[in-house]
Scaffold this active site. Structure first.
Site, PDB file in Angstrom:
ATOM      1  CD  GLU A   1      -3.075  -0.925   2.223  1.00 13.57           C
ATOM      2  OE1 GLU A   1      -2.941  -0.040   3.082  1.00 13.57           O
ATOM      3  OE2 GLU A   1      -4.059  -1.691   2.190  1.00 13.57           O
TER       4      GLU A   1
ATOM      5  CD  GLU B   1      -3.801  -5.753   4.238  1.00 14.60           C
ATOM      6  OE1 GLU B   1      -4.570  -4.856   4.649  1.00 14.60           O
ATOM      7  OE2 GLU B   1      -2.570  -5.639   4.251  1.00 14.60           O
TER       8      GLU B   1
HETATM    9  C1  FCB Z   1      -4.495  -1.833   5.616  1.00 16.15           C
HETATM   10  C2  FCB Z   1      -3.133  -2.232   6.129  1.00 16.15           C
HETATM   11  C3  FCB Z   1      -3.156  -3.260   7.229  1.00 16.15           C
HETATM   12  C4  FCB Z   1      -4.292  -3.034   8.200  1.00 16.15           C
HETATM   13  C5  FCB Z   1      -5.591  -2.803   7.472  1.00 16.15           C
HETATM   14  C6  FCB Z   1      -6.771  -2.603   8.382  1.00 16.15           C
HETATM   15  O1  FCB Z   1      -4.439  -0.579   5.028  1.00 16.15           O
HETATM   16  O2  FCB Z   1      -2.354  -2.742   5.067  1.00 16.15           O
HETATM   17  O3  FCB Z   1      -1.899  -3.256   7.847  1.00 16.15           O
HETATM   18  O4  FCB Z   1      -3.984  -2.048   9.080  1.00 16.15           O
HETATM   19  O5  FCB Z   1      -5.482  -1.724   6.604  1.00 16.15           O
END
Ligand code: FCB
Length: 469
Positions: A169, A375
């Site tokens: 990210e 994620e």
């Molecule tokens: C993302 C991050 C991860 C976590 C989630 C909720 O942006 O990559 O580390 O904090 O959000």
């Protein structure tokens, strides 16, 4: 496709994700040096309740217990990150073999249970030494130092790890880690480490460009150092415009918006197409980064997959005739009562899952690239009662997102895997331990006891049946 039987297919990757600073703790053990997050989290007012990652989930000592949780869950894939400052305490130069050994033990523990490790080389915790030396990502040197570090890790662990992710990210650690004056946040500093306030937006974009170079040189270093064929990818969190209604004109509007929303045109665009979005560069004007000859080729590395982090999205609609808007789309403001989970930015937009995948294929023209959701998850206001956590709200959220993933698979988009964020409640950056994203509850009052939540049982059943239950 029959949606009732293993609708994700036989080979779909089911996993969970974590990151080093959020779970490891043991910040002064095994030769680790401070990272920018150790430093940042100690600044007055930077993190909710003054929390830091000093202990976190104590995963550094309890990793075998956490592997057992994955065994219980039935996942065969685990995404974690490696802390740069455990491997190279100065950020460059001498290697701390004790730091490497920790990850070797972790990886061996995973492999012993048939769990494939997916290692992220950078999930925001860069060595403070490099911040002190040259201001981290503000310097182009950071990109080369990252590549050297990547080569060191892969040279030592590449005999047992074959799935590598360069960076996590860029938007967050750059565009939320650097800010211009107090414009970005109305706070004394940006909300993410290193938390640097710069003079001009150009400097933020320049730092972002350096991160892209780190990805590019990092890919080359990984492939050069790996003793066996390996998979390399980038994890990004593009903003996802969702058509308000799935009609041809609103779909067209969403496609027009994809390039211009958030930092998409300056992150996913150069990485996957080899060019910054022309429209973005025109908008930035004088604030655009300096791009040296050869940079775009470096950034545009062949990738084995694209890692997509998705939590929320935004709605877009078609332009009304005669409105004078020539952007080709309009934003739809969210109504006041729009559902959200336990985070200001966590509006529930499950279609963002489907549309993110579809935009990469259709809008960016990279339908050839396998996609892994690296994620997806949510924070909820979990309560431990009589030794159990009935987080039906998290199940509600996850189920809808997984259904949208299932739709992408059913329509033939190359979505190959899903990693749930997160295995454990953990240090949620500027929100500290005040936000819980885990499917396992951490009892911070009782020796960090791990208590699987109802969502853990639900996800285990999805994984077992290979479909949304
Ligand atoms: C993302 C991050 C991860 C976590 C989630 C909720 O942006 O990559 O580390 O904090 O959000």
């Amino acid at each position: 496709m029959n949606l009732t039987e293993r609708s994700f297919g036989q080979t779909f990757t089911w996993g969970v994700a974590t990151s080093a600073y959020q779970i490891e703790g043991a910040v002064a053990e095994g030769g680790r040096s401070p990272s920018v997050w150790d430093h940042f989290s100690q600044l007055e007012g930077a993190v909710l309740n003054g929390d830091t990652g000093a202990v976190a989930c104590d995963h550094y000592h309890r990793y075998l217990d956490d592997i057992q949780l994955m065994v219980q869950l039935g996942v065969k894939h685990y995404r974690f990150s490696i802390a740069w400052s455990r491997i190279m305490p100065e950020g460059r130069g001498p290697v701390n073999e004790a730091g490497v050994d920790f990850y070797r033990r972790l990886v061996d523990g995973l492999l012993d249970h048939g769990i494939t490790p997916h290692a992220t080389l950078f999930h925001w915790d860069s060595p403070q030494a490099l911040e002190d030396r040259y201001g981290s990502w503000r310097s182009r040197e950071m990109a080369q130092d990252f590549a050297d570090y990547a080569g060191v890790v892969v040279g030592r662990l590449g005999d047992r790890v074959t799935h590598w992710i360069t960076l996590n990210e860029i938007f967050c650690f750059i565009h939320m880690g650097y800010g211009v004056g107090d414009v970005l946040t109305q706070q004394p500093r940006p909300p993410h480490a290193p938390g640097t306030v710069v003079e001009r937006l150009q400097e933020v974009w320049q730092a972002s460009h350096h991160a892209l170079l780190a990805h590019g040189w990092g890919c080359q270093a990984i492939r050069a150092a790996s003793p066996q064929p390996c998979q390399v990818s980038l994890v990004d969190n593009p903003m996802v415009p969702v058509p308000m209604i799935e009609s041809p004109e609103h779909i067209e509007a969403a496609k027009n918006a994809f390039e211009l929303v958030g930092t998409n045109g300056g992150v996913i665009w150069p990485v996957l197409t080899g060019r910054y979005s022309e429209k973005l560069l025109a908008q930035l004007g004088e604030e655009a980064p300096e791009i040296l000859p050869g940079d775009l080729e470096t950034i545009h590395q062949p990738l084995d997959s694209f890692g997509f982090n998705v939590y929320s999205g935004c709605y877009v609609r078609a332009v009304e005739a005669g409105s004078g808007n020539d952007a080709g789309f309009e934003w739809v403001d969210l109504p006041k009562g729009y559902p959200r989970m336990h985070m200001p930015w966590l509006q529930v937009v499950p279609e963002a899952m489907y549309w993110g995948v579809r935009h990469v294929g259709e809008t960016l023209g990279r339908g050839d690239l396998p996609i892994f959701v690296t994620e997806n998850g949510c924070a909820a206001q979990d309560e431990l009662r009589d030794g159990a956590v009935w987080d039906t709200d998290r199940i509600f959220y996850l189920r809808q997102y997984l259904r949208a993933a299932e739709r992408a698979v059913a329509e033939g988009f190359p979505l190959r895997g899903y990693f749930l964020w997160s295995l454990l409640d953990n240090f949620e950056w500027a929100y500290g331990y005040g936000r819980r994203f885990g499917i396992v509850y951490l009892d911070y009052e009782d020796d960090l006891k791990r208590v699987p939540k109802a969502s853990f049982d639900w996800y285990r059943e999805c994984v077992r049946q290979g479909r949304v239950v």
